[in-house]
Design a protein around this motif. Structure first.
Motif, PDB file in Angstrom:
ATOM      1  N   GLU A   9     -18.935 -16.257 -28.585  1.00 21.82           N
ATOM      2  CA  GLU A   9     -18.523 -15.787 -29.656  1.00 21.82           C
ATOM      3  C   GLU A   9     -18.978 -14.586 -29.842  1.00 21.82           C
ATOM      4  N   ASP A  10     -20.347 -14.407 -30.063  1.00 19.13           N
ATOM      5  CA  ASP A  10     -21.653 -13.367 -29.909  1.00 19.13           C
ATOM      6  C   ASP A  10     -21.151 -12.649 -28.484  1.00 19.13           C
ATOM      7  N   TRP A  11     -20.594 -12.790 -27.102  1.00 19.78           N
ATOM      8  CA  TRP A  11     -20.622 -12.233 -26.295  1.00 19.78           C
ATOM      9  C   TRP A  11     -18.956 -11.650 -26.483  1.00 19.78           C
ATOM     10  N   ALA A  12     -18.574 -12.709 -27.040  1.00 20.27           N
ATOM     11  CA  ALA A  12     -16.744 -11.158 -27.498  1.00 20.27           C
ATOM     12  C   ALA A  12     -16.619  -9.226 -27.463  1.00 20.27           C
ATOM     13  N   LEU A  13     -17.854  -9.960 -28.549  1.00 16.93           N
ATOM     14  CA  LEU A  13     -18.391  -8.817 -29.544  1.00 16.93           C
ATOM     15  C   LEU A  13     -17.859  -7.477 -27.815  1.00 16.93           C
ATOM     16  N   SER A  14     -18.728  -8.112 -27.009  1.00 22.88           N
ATOM     17  CA  SER A  14     -18.638  -7.101 -26.267  1.00 22.88           C
ATOM     18  C   SER A  14     -17.854  -6.712 -24.721  1.00 22.88           C
ATOM     19  N   GLU A  15     -16.933  -8.220 -24.784  1.00 20.91           N
ATOM     20  CA  GLU A  15     -16.104  -8.155 -23.680  1.00 20.91           C
ATOM     21  C   GLU A  15     -15.032  -8.002 -24.122  1.00 20.91           C
ATOM     22  N   ASP A  16     -14.373  -7.958 -25.321  1.00 21.49           N
ATOM     23  CA  ASP A  16     -12.941  -7.750 -26.224  1.00 21.49           C
ATOM     24  C   ASP A  16     -12.829  -5.599 -26.676  1.00 21.49           C
ATOM     25  N   GLN A  17     -14.378  -5.068 -25.881  1.00 23.11           N
ATOM     26  CA  GLN A  17     -14.146  -3.616 -25.940  1.00 23.11           C
ATOM     27  C   GLN A  17     -14.753  -3.722 -24.555  1.00 23.11           C
ATOM     28  N   GLN A  18     -14.117  -4.314 -23.843  1.00 24.56           N
ATOM     29  CA  GLN A  18     -13.845  -3.136 -22.115  1.00 24.56           C
ATOM     30  C   GLN A  18     -12.616  -3.070 -22.100  1.00 24.56           C
ATOM     31  N   LEU A  19     -11.428  -3.190 -23.180  1.00 20.81           N
ATOM     32  CA  LEU A  19     -10.084  -2.725 -22.627  1.00 20.81           C
ATOM     33  C   LEU A  19      -9.981  -1.309 -21.821  1.00 20.81           C
ATOM     34  N   PRO A  20     -10.910  -0.868 -21.689  1.00 19.09           N
ATOM     35  CA  PRO A  20     -11.026   0.551 -21.066  1.00 19.09           C
ATOM     36  C   PRO A  20     -10.833   0.639 -19.728  1.00 19.09           C
ATOM     37  N   THR A  21     -11.462  -0.126 -19.639  1.00 17.93           N
ATOM     38  CA  THR A  21     -12.177  -0.680 -17.721  1.00 17.93           C
ATOM     39  C   THR A  21     -10.882  -1.286 -17.076  1.00 17.93           C
TER      40      THR A  21
END
Length: 267
Positions: A24-36
C-alpha cells in the motif's frame, strides 16, 4: 540462454519477498507515475484489443491505463503481495507471479511489452530482455524505462542511503551496468536480440504532502523497511527525510523531480 542459467541468475527470489513488504505504501509512488507511462504510449500507440504485458507490474498502475484504453492488460511481478493487490485493483486483468528471466508465456503472444523501472532488477538483464523479445509478436515494441542521469534525479540521495541494505548481486552474475549512460540500453537490447528504434528522456516529479508520507513512500520500494529491520527503520527514515530536505516546499510538502531514460526496441 539455457534454462539452468536463467534459473541460476533469476531475480524473483532475491527481490520478491522485499517488494511485498509494504504494497500500500509503494502504491503512493507507483500511482504517481502516470506521466511516464503516457510518455511511452505516445510513441508506440495502443489500440483497443491489443494484448499488453507489463513486466514488474507492481500494484498495476500502468495496467489500469491499458485497461481504460480498451486493451488487454497482462502483468507479471515477483512479489506475491504486489500481485495480490494488483489483482484486487484490476480483477479483469491476467496478473501472474513469476520470474522476468523466465516468463510464463508462450512465444509471440503480445502486441506490446513494457518494463517501467523493472528490468534493472534482473540479475541478468540481457536474459530478461531476451525473454521480453521472445513473448512479443514479431516487430512488436518492447519499452524499456530506467533512471536517467544521476545529477537529474532527486531520488539519488535515497539510493545512496538504501543501497547498502539490499541483497548483493551473486558473485558470478554479469556486471551491473550503469544504465543512465548514453548507449547502454541500446547495447543490452541488441545483445538480447532486440532492434533499438528510439531513445528519449522525460522528467516528472513525485509529490508528497509531508515528511511522514515521504518517509513511508521511500521505505516501501524494494522493501527497504524490511531490509533495514525494525530496529533501524526510524533512523533510516530520518536520514532519508534529512537527505531530501532541499526538496521541501514552504507548505511542508515535497517535490522530487526525476529524469527517466527510455528505449523503444522491437522484437
Amino acid at each position: 540462454m539455457a534454462i539452468d542459467s536463467i534459473t541460476k541468475f533469476g531475480s524473483a527470489s532475491r527481490w520478491g519477498p522485499l517488494w511485498g513488504a509494504r504494497p500500500e505504501d509503494w502504491a503512493l509512488s507507483e500511482d504517481q507515475q502516470l506521466p511516464t507511462y503516457e510518455a511511452a504510449l505516445e510513441r508506440v500507440g495502443l489500440d483497443r484489443g491489443q494484448r499488453v504485458l507489463d513486466i514488474g507490474c507492481g500494484v498495476g498502475s500502468f495496467l489500469r491505463l491499458v485497461s481504460k484504453r480498451g486493451a488487454d492488460p497482462v502483468g507479471l511481478d515477483a512479489s506475491e503481495e504486489l500481485v495480490a493487490l494488483a489483482r484486487r485493483r484490476l480483477p479483469e486483468a491476467d496478473i501472474r507471479l513469476g520470474e522476468m528471466e523466465r516468463l510464463p508465456f508462450g512465444d509471440d503472444e503480445f502486441d506490446l511489452v513494457t518494463g517501467f523501472n523493472a528490468f534493472f532488477f534482473a540479475t541478468d538483464i540481457v536474459a530478461a530482455l531476451r525473454e521480453a523479445g521472445r513473448v512479443a509478436r514479431p516487430g512488436a515494441p518492447v519499452v524499456i524505462q530506467v533512471w536517467g542521469s544521476h545529477e537529474r534525479c532527486s531520488l539519488e540521495a535515497v539510493k545512496v542511503i538504501a543501497r547498502p541494505y539490499f541483497p548483493p548481486r551473486p558473485a558470478d552474475a554479469p556486471p551491473d551496468p550503469d544504465l543512465s549512460q548514453p548507449g547502454a540500453l541500446e547495447s543490452l537490447a541488441t545483445e538480447a536480440g532486440l532492434r533499438p528504434v528510439e531513445a528519449f528522456t522525460s522528467s516528472w516529479a513525485f509529490s508528497f504532502p509531508d515528511s511522514d508520507a515521504l518517509g513511508r513512500a521511500m521505505l516501501a520500494p524494494a522493501g527497504l523497511a524490511l531490509a533495514v529491520g525494525p530496529e533501524r527503520e526510524e533512523a533510516v527514515k530520518a536520514a532519508i527525510v534529512d537527505g531530501l530536505a532541499s526538496y521541501r516546499l514552504d507548505d511542508g510538502s515535497y517535490r522530487l523531480e526525476n529524469e527517466y531514460r527510455y528505449l523503444i526496441a522491437r522484437s
